[in-house]
Design a protein around this motif. Structure first.
Motif, PDB file in Angstrom:
ATOM      1  N   SER A 185       4.848  42.156  31.838  1.00 36.28           N
ATOM      2  CA  SER A 185       3.603  41.516  31.401  1.00 36.28           C
ATOM      3  C   SER A 185       3.587  40.009  31.622  1.00 36.28           C
ATOM      4  CB  SER A 185       3.365  41.797  29.908  1.00 36.28           C
ATOM      5  OG  SER A 185       3.305  43.187  29.666  1.00 36.28           O
ATOM      6  N   THR A 228       5.850  39.524  14.751  1.00 34.30           N
ATOM      7  CA  THR A 228       5.522  40.128  16.044  1.00 34.30           C
ATOM      8  C   THR A 228       4.047  39.874  16.353  1.00 34.30           C
ATOM      9  OG1 THR A 228       4.916  42.276  15.100  1.00 34.30           O
ATOM     10  CG2 THR A 228       7.219  41.991  15.796  1.00 34.30           C
ATOM     11  N   ASP A 266      12.464  38.612  21.790  1.00 36.63           N
ATOM     12  CA  ASP A 266      12.609  39.908  22.460  1.00 36.63           C
ATOM     13  C   ASP A 266      11.214  40.452  22.770  1.00 36.63           C
ATOM     14  OD1 ASP A 266      13.812  42.077  23.585  1.00 36.63           O
ATOM     15  OD2 ASP A 266      14.601  42.919  21.713  1.00 36.63           O
ATOM     16  N   TYR A 267      11.175  41.500  23.555  1.00 42.48           N
ATOM     17  CA  TYR A 267       9.899  42.163  23.819  1.00 42.48           C
ATOM     18  C   TYR A 267      10.114  43.663  23.917  1.00 42.48           C
ATOM     19  CZ  TYR A 267      11.117  43.196  28.686  1.00 42.48           C
ATOM     20  OH  TYR A 267      11.719  43.704  29.813  1.00 42.48           O
ATOM     21  N   GLN A 268       9.037  44.403  23.755  1.00 41.72           N
ATOM     22  CA  GLN A 268       9.081  45.858  23.894  1.00 41.72           C
ATOM     23  C   GLN A 268       7.743  46.342  24.440  1.00 41.72           C
ATOM     24  OE1 GLN A 268      10.264  47.934  20.350  1.00 41.72           O
ATOM     25  NE2 GLN A 268       9.714  49.951  21.138  1.00 41.72           N
ATOM     26  N   ASP A 269       7.792  47.159  25.484  1.00 41.44           N
ATOM     27  CA  ASP A 269       6.573  47.742  26.042  1.00 41.44           C
ATOM     28  C   ASP A 269       6.090  48.870  25.142  1.00 41.44           C
ATOM     29  OD1 ASP A 269       6.647  46.068  28.266  1.00 41.44           O
ATOM     30  OD2 ASP A 269       7.983  47.417  29.345  1.00 41.44           O
ATOM     31  N   GLU A 270       4.786  48.871  24.910  1.00 44.01           N
ATOM     32  CA  GLU A 270       4.237  49.887  24.012  1.00 44.01           C
ATOM     33  C   GLU A 270       2.808  50.225  24.432  1.00 44.01           C
ATOM     34  OE1 GLU A 270       2.949  49.554  19.509  1.00 44.01           O
ATOM     35  OE2 GLU A 270       5.139  49.645  19.663  1.00 44.01           O
ATOM     36  N   CYS A 327      10.342  41.420  31.991  1.00 42.47           N
ATOM     37  CA  CYS A 327       9.121  41.864  31.314  1.00 42.47           C
ATOM     38  C   CYS A 327       7.968  41.957  32.315  1.00 42.47           C
ATOM     39  CB  CYS A 327       8.761  40.901  30.188  1.00 42.47           C
ATOM     40  SG  CYS A 327       7.249  41.354  29.312  1.00 42.47           S
ATOM     41  N   VAL A 346       1.089  41.473  19.439  1.00 37.98           N
ATOM     42  CA  VAL A 346       0.882  42.427  20.528  1.00 37.98           C
ATOM     43  C   VAL A 346      -0.084  41.809  21.529  1.00 37.98           C
ATOM     44  CG1 VAL A 346       0.155  44.752  21.145  1.00 37.98           C
ATOM     45  CG2 VAL A 346       1.225  44.335  18.921  1.00 37.98           C
ATOM     46  N   THR A 386       2.384  44.833  25.287  1.00 30.17           N
ATOM     47  CA  THR A 386       3.720  44.299  25.016  1.00 30.17           C
ATOM     48  C   THR A 386       3.795  43.745  23.603  1.00 30.17           C
ATOM     49  OG1 THR A 386       4.040  43.719  27.346  1.00 30.17           O
ATOM     50  CG2 THR A 386       5.444  42.608  25.743  1.00 30.17           C
ATOM     51  N   VAL A 387       4.810  44.190  22.874  1.00 29.46           N
ATOM     52  CA  VAL A 387       5.071  43.663  21.538  1.00 29.46           C
ATOM     53  C   VAL A 387       6.113  42.552  21.666  1.00 29.46           C
ATOM     54  CG1 VAL A 387       5.866  44.176  19.204  1.00 29.46           C
ATOM     55  CG2 VAL A 387       4.599  45.916  20.515  1.00 29.46           C
ATOM     56  N   SER A 394       8.620  40.006  19.870  1.00 35.03           N
ATOM     57  CA  SER A 394       9.325  39.675  18.638  1.00 35.03           C
ATOM     58  C   SER A 394       9.490  38.158  18.590  1.00 35.03           C
ATOM     59  CB  SER A 394      10.690  40.351  18.599  1.00 35.03           C
ATOM     60  OG  SER A 394      10.540  41.759  18.613  1.00 35.03           O
TER      61      SER A 394
END
Length: 309
Positions: free
Chosen positions: A125, A225, A203-207, A123, A227, A211-212, A214
């Protein structure tokens, strides 16, 4: 194969102190350091060091400067960018990333490493474990940050960052603090700190440059979640024992030693944070242990010589 009387692994304050005592007692030693500079974790202390008498140092770098100017350190045989890969307890052979040594004594002063969160692997971030929430906090001004952990360092980080960040989420895996009451008091009532109990990152997701995260939580009402702009794990440390298979450990990979700082092989010693555990991490303790270990192995050498006469 190069023969070394005392091989010291680690160039932080414990290893440097051991090298000084080797010189003081007339022992030949080689110090290997896995990075390209001496000082170890001292380089990442940005606050005043007030508990290492007789002086007060404004930060770790000031103490490093004094250490490397010590005349005995100037005379040492030091090799950089070299780390232990394996040891043979029977033959006293130590294999490193650059060489193979036959040693009389090995003194391990490899310190600790930061624990990591598997769900955040890769990640972008995630801030460095060495991120200073005093000296560098201004770099996250006006942003949202997740601090992960429930110990002293996590709460200290959250309190410091709250002065600059827009929002600080404090993610705590358990349902109670590990931190001391004084740190609990410091974050109580701070308006931009939200504590999420019994919560872990799954978990994570770049947006869009953010970063979002979970989250999984057993606490009713916690969000699924959040952000954030940055993530700062503060979940503790473990002993740096890579390459030291076969040595007894306790807790989070800390080396188990006797009262003379020997591990379960009589020719191997361990000093400093790698053998103390997080609860007893101390510059003064590391220096004292280095002295005792080197004095003890020096006596062992003397006794061996006396028996051979």
């Amino acid at each position: 194969m190069e023969h070394i009387q005392v091989l010291i692994a680690g160039g932080g304050i414990a290893g440097l102190s051991a090298a000084i005592w080797c010189q003081r007692l007339g022992l030949s030693c080689l110090l290997i350091e896995k990075t390209d500079r001496l000082g170890g974790q001292l380089h990442h202390i940005y606050n005043e060091i007030t508990d290492f008498p007789p002086l007060v140092y404004d930060q770790g770098a000031a103490l490093v400067k004094v250490l490397i100017e010590h005349p005995f350190i100037q005379q040492q045989n030091i090799r950089f960018n070299e780390t232990i890969l394996s040891i043979d307890q029977e033959t006293k052979q130590v294999t490193t990333s650059k060489s193979v040594y036959r040693v009389d004594y090995l003194l391990i002063a490899t310190g600790v490493g930061w624990n990591e969160i598997p769900a955040l692997a890769g990640c972008p971030s995630v801030l460095s474990p060495w991120f200073s929430t005093t000296a560098q906090a201004h770099t996250i001004a006006g942003q949202d940050i997740a601090v992960i952990g429930g110990g002293d360092r996590a709460l200290e980080s959250a309190a410091n960052l709250s002065l600059h960040a827009r929002q600080v989420y404090l993610l705590v895996r358990s349902k109670k603090w590990r931190a001391r009451p004084e740190w609990q008091k410091k974050i109580t009532g701070l308006p931009n700190i939200q504590v999420l109990w019994e919560t872990q990152v799954s978990d994570y997701q770049d947006e869009e440059a953010r970063t979002v995260l979970s989250l999984t939580s057993t606490r009713e009402g916690n969000p699924e979640t959040i952000v954030v702009d940055w993530i700062l794990p503060r979940i503790g440390v473990h002993g740096n024992t890579t390459g030291l298979n076969g040595l007894d450990t306790f807790g989070d990979e800390y080396l188990q030693t006797d009262s003379y700082h020997r591990v379960n092989s009589p020719w191997i010693y361990a000093v400093g944070d790698v053998s103390n555990g997080a609860a007893y991490a101390s510059l003064s303790l590391a220096v004292g242990q280095a002295m005792k270990a080197v004095k003890h192995l020096s006596l062992q050498i003397q006794n061996t010589k006396s028996m051979s006469l």
